[in-house]
Design a protein around this motif. Structure first.
Motif, PDB file in Angstrom:
ATOM      1  N   PHE A  18     -12.541  28.985 -44.881  1.00  0.00           N
ATOM      2  CA  PHE A  18     -13.760  28.343 -44.388  1.00  0.00           C
ATOM      3  C   PHE A  18     -14.161  28.918 -43.027  1.00  0.00           C
ATOM      4  CE2 PHE A  18     -15.756  24.947 -41.883  1.00  0.00           C
ATOM      5  CZ  PHE A  18     -16.887  24.754 -42.661  1.00  0.00           C
ATOM      6  N   ASN A  40     -23.834  17.514 -37.754  1.00  0.00           N
ATOM      7  CA  ASN A  40     -22.382  17.351 -37.858  1.00  0.00           C
ATOM      8  C   ASN A  40     -21.777  18.486 -38.661  1.00  0.00           C
ATOM      9  OD1 ASN A  40     -21.947  15.000 -36.413  1.00  0.00           O
ATOM     10  ND2 ASN A  40     -22.663  13.748 -38.125  1.00  0.00           N
ATOM     11  N   GLY A  41     -20.687  19.017 -38.163  1.00  0.00           N
ATOM     12  CA  GLY A  41     -19.995  20.074 -38.890  1.00  0.00           C
ATOM     13  C   GLY A  41     -20.551  21.455 -38.644  1.00  0.00           C
ATOM     14  N   LYS A  44     -20.028  22.982 -33.365  1.00  0.00           N
ATOM     15  CA  LYS A  44     -20.192  22.803 -31.911  1.00  0.00           C
ATOM     16  C   LYS A  44     -18.852  22.566 -31.218  1.00  0.00           C
ATOM     17  CE  LYS A  44     -22.885  19.167 -32.480  1.00  0.00           C
ATOM     18  NZ  LYS A  44     -22.874  19.034 -33.951  1.00  0.00           N
ATOM     19  N   THR A  45     -18.101  21.606 -31.749  1.00  0.00           N
ATOM     20  CA  THR A  45     -16.825  21.276 -31.122  1.00  0.00           C
ATOM     21  C   THR A  45     -15.867  22.478 -31.160  1.00  0.00           C
ATOM     22  OG1 THR A  45     -17.063  18.940 -31.646  1.00  0.00           O
ATOM     23  CG2 THR A  45     -14.837  19.723 -31.249  1.00  0.00           C
TER      24      THR A  45
ATOM     25  N   ARG B 255      -4.677  27.403 -35.839  1.00  0.00           N
ATOM     26  CA  ARG B 255      -5.157  26.529 -36.916  1.00  0.00           C
ATOM     27  C   ARG B 255      -5.956  25.341 -36.402  1.00  0.00           C
ATOM     28  NH1 ARG B 255      -0.685  26.393 -41.640  1.00  0.00           N
ATOM     29  NH2 ARG B 255       0.122  28.496 -41.356  1.00  0.00           N
TER      30      ARG B 255
HETATM   31  N1  LIG Z   1      -8.563  22.543 -37.420  1.00  0.00           N
HETATM   32  C1  LIG Z   1      -9.453  22.644 -38.418  1.00  0.00           C
HETATM   33  N2  LIG Z   1      -9.039  22.989 -39.655  1.00  0.00           N
HETATM   34  C2  LIG Z   1      -9.919  23.107 -40.656  1.00  0.00           C
HETATM   35  N3  LIG Z   1     -11.243  22.916 -40.546  1.00  0.00           N
HETATM   36  C3  LIG Z   1     -11.727  22.575 -39.338  1.00  0.00           C
HETATM   37  C4  LIG Z   1     -10.860  22.427 -38.209  1.00  0.00           C
HETATM   38  N4  LIG Z   1     -11.614  22.082 -37.140  1.00  0.00           N
HETATM   39  C5  LIG Z   1     -12.893  22.024 -37.590  1.00  0.00           C
HETATM   40  N5  LIG Z   1     -12.956  22.316 -38.896  1.00  0.00           N
HETATM   41  C6  LIG Z   1     -14.189  22.364 -39.714  1.00  0.00           C
HETATM   42  O1  LIG Z   1     -15.106  23.204 -39.072  1.00  0.00           O
HETATM   43  C7  LIG Z   1     -16.441  22.688 -39.203  1.00  0.00           C
HETATM   44  C8  LIG Z   1     -17.054  22.551 -37.823  1.00  0.00           C
HETATM   45  O2  LIG Z   1     -16.463  21.464 -37.171  1.00  0.00           O
HETATM   46  P1  LIG Z   1     -16.896  21.028 -35.711  1.00  0.00           P
HETATM   47  O3  LIG Z   1     -16.799  22.200 -34.817  1.00  0.00           O
HETATM   48  O4  LIG Z   1     -16.078  19.853 -35.361  1.00  0.00           O
HETATM   49  O5  LIG Z   1     -18.410  20.625 -35.937  1.00  0.00           O
HETATM   50  P2  LIG Z   1     -19.387  19.775 -34.992  1.00  0.00           P
HETATM   51  O6  LIG Z   1     -18.709  19.544 -33.693  1.00  0.00           O
HETATM   52  O7  LIG Z   1     -20.616  20.622 -34.867  1.00  0.00           O
HETATM   53  O8  LIG Z   1     -19.674  18.501 -35.709  1.00  0.00           O
HETATM   54  C9  LIG Z   1     -16.321  21.377 -39.939  1.00  0.00           C
HETATM   55  O9  LIG Z   1     -16.636  21.590 -41.299  1.00  0.00           O
HETATM   56  C10 LIG Z   1     -14.865  21.013 -39.802  1.00  0.00           C
HETATM   57  O10 LIG Z   1     -14.413  20.268 -40.908  1.00  0.00           O
END
Ligand SMILES: Nc1ncnc2c1ncn2[C@@H]1O[C@H](COP(=O)(O)OP(=O)(O)O)[C@@H](O)[C@H]1O
Ligand SMILES: [Mg+2]
Lengths: 242, 263
Positions: A18, A40-41, A44-45, B255
């Motif tokens: 992914f 969301n998703g 950003k984070t 990860r």
């Molecule tokens: N440690 C991780 N392992 C697997 N997938 C992750 C992990 N961290 C984030 N993701 C996936 O990456 C995508 C982006 O997440 P995130 O950066 O949190 O989005 P946002 O902050 O924009 O809502 C999401 O689909 C999330 O499920």
């Protein structure tokens, strides 16, 4: 133009198959509030976590203050800080104790004076000696903000800082951030999925969708380019095009 | 390594213990109850004087020393868990703090815990059962140091696993050390183990310490060789474990697990 505070080139993050962040490039300029907007998703984070060195990029370059993050982690992190809704602080410590620990961690000099300043600025006097466990969510948000500005960072990362606040507190927090930026001259990198907030806060905006940047620029420039009235309409237009 | 960052983490834990009665109880409660039970068992067994008494007098000492190892391990693992429980890990690792500094701080905290619990147990054993650990003599010092390091080895190992596998692995903080207890030969000599288990036990530094302790108490020689083995094994294991912790740390950053523990 001054050299950018932070520069990100071709940043990629894959978790297994992914792709969460897909070839993102941007820069943060001195003193600006740069907003990272996306559903969301969108990733950003993950971008913020990579910039803070707690998630390792799959590919790409991250530079801050002209230094490479992979090689100068300690020097860079000394000059940045962050706050977000998904962190907290040790519950069994008082607000003041928590701030003292942070001050020591970053090796600040004159910690009591710094704490006084920040407590005053964020209007935290009345709960300064309260246990962190007993804070309301608005107070906790102010505490995590306080820990972030305590160290006087040149670059401040905020991941949905107002998400858990009621409208009144959210409004206060925004004014506060603008005030902090003005008085301390720091750059702020800010995420939100709230368009109104973005319009109010940001000098420039990055639109992120499924890990890719789909638009970038000032609020006016973006709305004009897409021929829409406000960010929300642009957002819907972009989201539906894809 | 920067001392001020290590000091910051130590301060954080001192604030925590200063205020939390349950945490302070946790340090003293179990060891104290263990001591009481074994004290009475000892008094009972003393009635069958003769050949047993050597082993019997060893019980309370062994108990106290085993607890030193256990507390040293907990000092490391629980300190890490505290950061998970208070959602504080990201505050720490997005600061200039290095993983090695984090470990150094937990080691210092574990020394505080060990010191606190040892004093209580030594005094309690003396007061209630007229048992004096110091009959082991000056050997006690190198033994205790080695037990602390042996506890650190298990503590760093457990912490790495919790970091990697998340809060579901939390039980390891209390359980892992007991996996090593049978081959540490705390309460019985190594010769009671089946041959194949003896072979394994000789690779366990704690087994050397407790064997060495029995040598001193039985006055059957100076346990220099045991001490040398324990020290050498400890140095090797601790180095390996610290390396492994750093490796796991980078795997977790890769990860994206470091920021997700406890969610
Ligand atoms: N440690 C991780 N392992 C697997 N997938 C992750 C992990 N961290 C984030 N993701 C996936 O990456 C995508 C982006 O997440 P995130 O950066 O949190 O989005 P946002 O902050 O924009 O809502 C999401 O689909 C999330 O499920
Ligand atoms: Mg997010």
């Amino acid at each position: 133009m001054d050299a950018p505070i932070a520069e990100v080139r071709d940043l990629v993050k894959r978790f297994g198959d992914f792709t969460a962040v897909d070839g993102v490039s941007f820069e943060v300029r001195p003193g600006e509030i740069l907003g990272l907007l996306g559903p969301n998703g969108a990733g950003k984070t993950t971008i913020i976590q990579m910039l803070l060195g707690v998630v390792t990029p799959t590919a790409g370059v991250i530079q801050m203050f002209g230094l490479d993050l992979a090689r100068h982690r300690e020097r860079i992190l000394q000059q940045v800080n962050f706050s977000s809704t998904y962190i907290s602080m040790p519950y069994a410590l008082t607000v003041e104790e928590n701030l003292r620990v942070v001050g020591k961690l970053y090796g600040l000099t004159d910690i009591p004076r710094r704490i006084d300043e920040v407590v005053k600025k964020l209007e935290m006097e009345e709960f300064r000696n309260k246990l962190t466990r007993k804070l309301s969510s608005g107070q906790l948000t102010r505490l995590t903000l306080a820990k972030a500005i305590l160290t006087d960072p040149k670059l401040l990362f905020l991941d949905e800082p107002t998400a858990s606040l009621d409208p009144d507190m959210a409004h206060k927090t925004r004014s506060l951030l603008k005030e902090v930026r003005r008085s301390a001259g720091m750059s702020i990198f800010y995420t939100s999925h709230n368009m109104r907030e973005m319009e109010e806060m940001s000098d420039r905006i990055i639109f992120l969708q499924r890990g890719k940047i789909v638009a970038q620029g000032s609020v006016e420039a973006i709305t004009r380019r897409y021929g829409q009235r406000d960010l929300e309409e642009v957002f819907l237009k972009i989201a539906r095009e894809k | 390594m920067k001392l001020h960052r290590i000091a910051a983490l130590i301060t954080r834990h001192l604030y925590l213990y200063k205020r939390s009665l349950p945490r302070v109880m946790e340090i003293f409660y179990w060891p104290f109850l263990d001591l009481v039970i074994w004290g009475f068992i000892m008094i009972y067994l003393m009635k069958f004087k003769g050949e047993l008494s050597g082993a019997v007098t060893f019980f309370l000492g062994a108990l106290i020393l085993w607890d030193i190892l256990f507390r040293a391990q907990q000092g490391i693992t629980i300190s890490f868990l505290e950061e998970i429980w208070s959602r504080n890990l990201m505050n720490l690792f997005a600061s200039p703090l290095k993983p090695s500094e984090f470990l150094a701080a937990t080691m210092a905290i574990s020394i505080f815990k060990v010191a606190a619990v040892s004093i209580i147990l030594v005094v309690a054993a003396l007061t209630f059962f007229s048992y004096n650990v110091f009959i082991i003599g000056l050997w006690l010092l190198p033994f205790v140091l080695n037990l602390i390091v042996a506890g650190w080895v298990i503590g760093v190992m457990t912490t790495s696993l919790i970091m990697r596998f998340g809060q579901e692995a939390e039980v390891l903080a209390w359980g892992m050390v007991f996996l090593f207890q049978p081959i540490s030969c705390v309460f019985y000599p190594i010769e009671v183990l089946p041959q194949w288990l003896q072979t394994i036990a000789w690779y366990n530094p704690a087994a050397h310490i407790f064997e060495g302790m029995r040598m001193v108490l039985n006055e059957s020689g100076r346990p220099l060789l045991h001490l040398a083995w324990a020290t050498a094994l400890n140095v090797v294991y601790l180095t390996l474990m610290i390396g492994w912790f750093h490796y796991m740390f980078s795997v977790c950053k890769e990860r994206g697990l470091l920021v997700r523990i406890g969610e």
